[in-house]
Design a protein around this motif. Sequence first.
Motif, mmCIF file in Angstrom:
data_model
loop_
_atom_site.group_PDB
_atom_site.id
_atom_site.type_symbol
_atom_site.label_atom_id
_atom_site.label_comp_id
_atom_site.label_asym_id
_atom_site.label_seq_id
_atom_site.Cartn_x
_atom_site.Cartn_y
_atom_site.Cartn_z
ATOM 1 N N CYS A 1 52.979 45.756 51.609
ATOM 2 C CA CYS A 1 51.648 46.209 52.216
ATOM 3 C C CYS A 1 50.831 45.724 50.917
ATOM 4 C CB CYS A 1 51.808 48.027 51.938
ATOM 5 S SG CYS A 1 52.221 47.987 54.026
ATOM 6 N N LYS A 2 50.012 45.761 50.573
ATOM 7 C CA LYS A 2 49.071 44.663 49.782
ATOM 8 C C LYS A 2 47.103 45.470 50.880
ATOM 9 C CE LYS A 2 48.591 42.012 46.202
ATOM 10 N NZ LYS A 2 48.644 40.839 45.319
ATOM 11 N N ILE A 3 46.849 45.558 50.305
ATOM 12 C CA ILE A 3 45.426 45.305 49.832
ATOM 13 C C ILE A 3 44.147 44.725 49.919
ATOM 14 C CG2 ILE A 3 44.807 46.493 47.692
ATOM 15 C CD1 ILE A 3 43.695 47.486 51.676
ATOM 16 N N ASP A 4 44.846 42.831 49.636
ATOM 17 C CA ASP A 4 44.058 42.180 49.315
ATOM 18 C C ASP A 4 44.731 40.811 48.736
ATOM 19 O OD1 ASP A 4 45.519 42.712 46.726
ATOM 20 O OD2 ASP A 4 43.953 42.215 45.417
ATOM 21 N N PRO A 5 45.837 40.535 50.283
ATOM 22 C CA PRO A 5 46.521 39.902 50.504
ATOM 23 C C PRO A 5 45.698 38.572 50.010
ATOM 24 C CG PRO A 5 46.059 40.203 52.901
ATOM 25 C CD PRO A 5 45.680 41.615 51.424
ATOM 26 N N MET A 6 46.056 37.203 49.864
ATOM 27 C CA MET A 6 45.589 36.181 49.271
ATOM 28 C C MET A 6 46.932 34.961 49.821
ATOM 29 S SD MET A 6 43.492 35.144 46.033
ATOM 30 C CE MET A 6 43.338 36.494 45.370
ATOM 31 N N ARG A 7 46.289 33.300 49.643
ATOM 32 C CA ARG A 7 47.116 32.493 49.421
ATOM 33 C C ARG A 7 46.746 31.309 48.824
ATOM 34 N NH1 ARG A 7 49.582 28.424 53.632
ATOM 35 N NH2 ARG A 7 50.832 27.908 52.869
ATOM 36 N N ASN A 8 46.916 30.553 48.046
ATOM 37 C CA ASN A 8 46.240 29.166 48.088
ATOM 38 C C ASN A 8 47.215 28.052 48.512
ATOM 39 O OD1 ASN A 8 44.344 29.506 45.799
ATOM 40 N ND2 ASN A 8 45.647 30.405 44.562
ATOM 41 N N ASN A 9 46.571 27.219 48.803
ATOM 42 C CA ASN A 9 47.266 26.044 49.447
ATOM 43 C C ASN A 9 47.032 24.932 48.402
ATOM 44 O OD1 ASN A 9 49.333 25.369 51.678
ATOM 45 N ND2 ASN A 9 47.413 24.183 52.941
ATOM 46 N N SER A 10 48.998 23.624 48.087
ATOM 47 C CA SER A 10 48.548 22.854 47.643
ATOM 48 C C SER A 10 47.036 20.968 48.175
ATOM 49 C CB SER A 10 49.696 22.056 47.780
ATOM 50 O OG SER A 10 51.114 22.792 47.401
ATOM 51 N N PRO A 11 46.464 21.143 47.080
ATOM 52 C CA PRO A 11 45.603 19.969 47.384
ATOM 53 C C PRO A 11 46.370 18.514 48.267
ATOM 54 C CG PRO A 11 45.870 20.238 44.775
ATOM 55 C CD PRO A 11 47.127 20.722 45.185
ATOM 56 N N GLN A 12 45.421 17.673 48.838
ATOM 57 C CA GLN A 12 45.853 16.574 49.762
ATOM 58 C C GLN A 12 44.662 16.018 50.374
ATOM 59 O OE1 GLN A 12 47.215 19.051 53.678
ATOM 60 N NE2 GLN A 12 46.267 21.226 52.425
ATOM 61 N N THR A 13 45.478 15.796 50.605
ATOM 62 C CA THR A 13 44.234 14.344 51.472
ATOM 63 C C THR A 13 44.592 14.273 53.199
ATOM 64 O OG1 THR A 13 44.167 12.799 50.166
ATOM 65 C CG2 THR A 13 43.651 11.513 51.846
ATOM 66 N N LEU A 14 43.915 14.468 53.897
ATOM 67 C CA LEU A 14 44.149 14.867 55.108
ATOM 68 C C LEU A 14 44.166 13.347 55.854
ATOM 69 C CD1 LEU A 14 41.783 18.020 56.044
ATOM 70 C CD2 LEU A 14 44.533 18.063 55.761
ATOM 71 N N PRO A 15 44.435 13.191 56.856
ATOM 72 C CA PRO A 15 44.833 11.856 57.564
ATOM 73 C C PRO A 15 43.471 11.742 58.994
ATOM 74 C CG PRO A 15 46.727 12.820 58.792
ATOM 75 C CD PRO A 15 45.643 13.911 57.737
#
Length: 154
Positions: free
Chosen positions: A115-129
Motif C-alpha cells: 500500500c502506497k499513498i503516492d504511487p508513481m511510475r516513469n515510462n521510457s523515452p520513445q517516438t510514437l508512430p
Amino acid sequence: MVALHRSRLLTGLAAACALVLTSASVAQAGAVGTTPVRTFDYSVGGMTVKIPTGCLFTHVLRGSGRRITYQNAGVDCAFVGALSSGFCNWRIDFTYVDTDNRTYRRSRGRTHSECKIDPMRNNSPQTLPRYGKACAHLYVNGVRRVSQCHHITK
C-alpha cells in the motif's frame, strides 16, 4: 513526509495552471495535466479501504511532436487524502491512441501489492508512430480508477 506531498502537490498544481494559461494539451514542448481521484472503497484481505477526497493524479510529458523524451504519472494526496492507508494492489499503465481513437500501444505497469499513498511510475523515452493521445491510467485492485490524457499533435 506530509511536507513532501504538499510540495509535490503545489508544484504540480502550479505547473498545471501555468500550462493551462499557455495551451496545456499540446505536447510540443511538454504538458502537465492533473485529474482528481474520486472517492472510492475497495477490499484488501477482507478489510475495506476507503480513498477519501484530496488526491490528484498527475501525468507529465516532455518532448516534441511524436517524440516523448520523458513521461511520468503519479498520485499526490493532501489534507484528508494524505491520512489514508493509500493505494494497495496498484499499477499505472500508459496507453497511446491514434486520431481514430484506437489504442495501438500499451505499456502495462507492474502491480504493486504494497500500500502506497503516492504511487508513481516513469515510462521510457520513445517516438510514437502516430499522432493522437498519450494517456496514463491508475488501476487499484484491477479496476481503473482515474485517467489523464494529452493530445499529441503536429
